[in-house]
Design a protein around this motif. Structure first.
Motif, PDB file in Angstrom:
ATOM      1  N   LEU A  46       0.827  -1.211   0.000  1.00  0.00           N
ATOM      2  CA  LEU A  46       0.000   0.000   0.000  1.00  0.00           C
ATOM      3  C   LEU A  46       0.858   1.257   0.000  1.00  0.00           C
ATOM      4  N   LEU A  47       1.925   1.241   0.777  1.00  0.00           N
ATOM      5  CA  LEU A  47       2.802   2.411   0.843  1.00  0.00           C
ATOM      6  C   LEU A  47       3.582   2.609  -0.453  1.00  0.00           C
ATOM      7  N   SER A  48       3.832   1.546  -1.186  1.00  0.00           N
ATOM      8  CA  SER A  48       4.505   1.721  -2.475  1.00  0.00           C
ATOM      9  C   SER A  48       3.549   2.319  -3.511  1.00  0.00           C
ATOM     10  N   VAL A  49       2.251   2.042  -3.345  1.00  0.00           N
ATOM     11  CA  VAL A  49       1.248   2.611  -4.255  1.00  0.00           C
ATOM     12  C   VAL A  49       0.940   4.059  -3.882  1.00  0.00           C
ATOM     13  N   ASN A  50       0.818   4.324  -2.582  1.00  0.00           N
ATOM     14  CA  ASN A  50       0.397   5.650  -2.115  1.00  0.00           C
ATOM     15  C   ASN A  50       1.193   6.028  -0.862  1.00  0.00           C
ATOM     16  N   PRO A  51       2.437   6.461  -1.028  1.00  0.00           N
ATOM     17  CA  PRO A  51       3.298   6.705   0.137  1.00  0.00           C
ATOM     18  C   PRO A  51       2.893   7.894   1.004  1.00  0.00           C
ATOM     19  N   THR A  52       2.071   8.790   0.506  1.00  0.00           N
ATOM     20  CA  THR A  52       1.716   9.976   1.279  1.00  0.00           C
ATOM     21  C   THR A  52       0.431   9.809   2.089  1.00  0.00           C
ATOM     22  N   ASN A  53      -0.200   8.649   2.014  1.00  0.00           N
ATOM     23  CA  ASN A  53      -1.428   8.411   2.755  1.00  0.00           C
ATOM     24  C   ASN A  53      -1.081   8.210   4.227  1.00  0.00           C
ATOM     25  N   TYR A  54      -1.446   9.166   5.056  1.00  0.00           N
ATOM     26  CA  TYR A  54      -1.070   9.119   6.466  1.00  0.00           C
ATOM     27  C   TYR A  54      -1.716   7.940   7.181  1.00  0.00           C
ATOM     28  N   ALA A  55      -2.923   7.552   6.787  1.00  0.00           N
ATOM     29  CA  ALA A  55      -3.603   6.433   7.444  1.00  0.00           C
ATOM     30  C   ALA A  55      -2.846   5.123   7.209  1.00  0.00           C
ATOM     31  N   HIS A  56      -2.320   4.960   6.003  1.00  0.00           N
ATOM     32  CA  HIS A  56      -1.525   3.762   5.714  1.00  0.00           C
ATOM     33  C   HIS A  56      -0.248   3.757   6.543  1.00  0.00           C
TER      34      HIS A  56
END
Length: 71
Positions: A46-56
């Motif tokens: 998930l972090l590789s797809v969307n690294p700026t998502n604070y919830a992740h």
């Protein structure tokens, strides 16, 4: 039935690696089985797809913390 759902989600994610909802759902299933290593992998994806998502980022930190306590 959880094992079947995990298997189906893994097959789905082989084709659609950027589906964030599927990764979250798979992680929740792994967490329900207390399989922290596989849950950690889900959040790394998930972090590789969307690294700026604070919830992740927060959930990933919680998994790492839980994993440290469990060992």
């Amino acid at each position: 039935m959880t094992n079947d759902a995990i298997s189906m989600l893994n097959k789905y994610l082989e084709i659609n690696q950027v589906d964030e909802e599927a990764w979250v759902e798979l992680c929740d299933m792994y967490l329900s089985k207390q399989n922290f290593l596989k849950a950690q992998y889900c959040y790394e994806e998930l972090l590789s797809v969307n690294p700026t998502n604070y919830a992740h980022n927060i959930k990933y930190a919680e998994i790492l913390y839980s994993q440290a306590i469990a060992t």
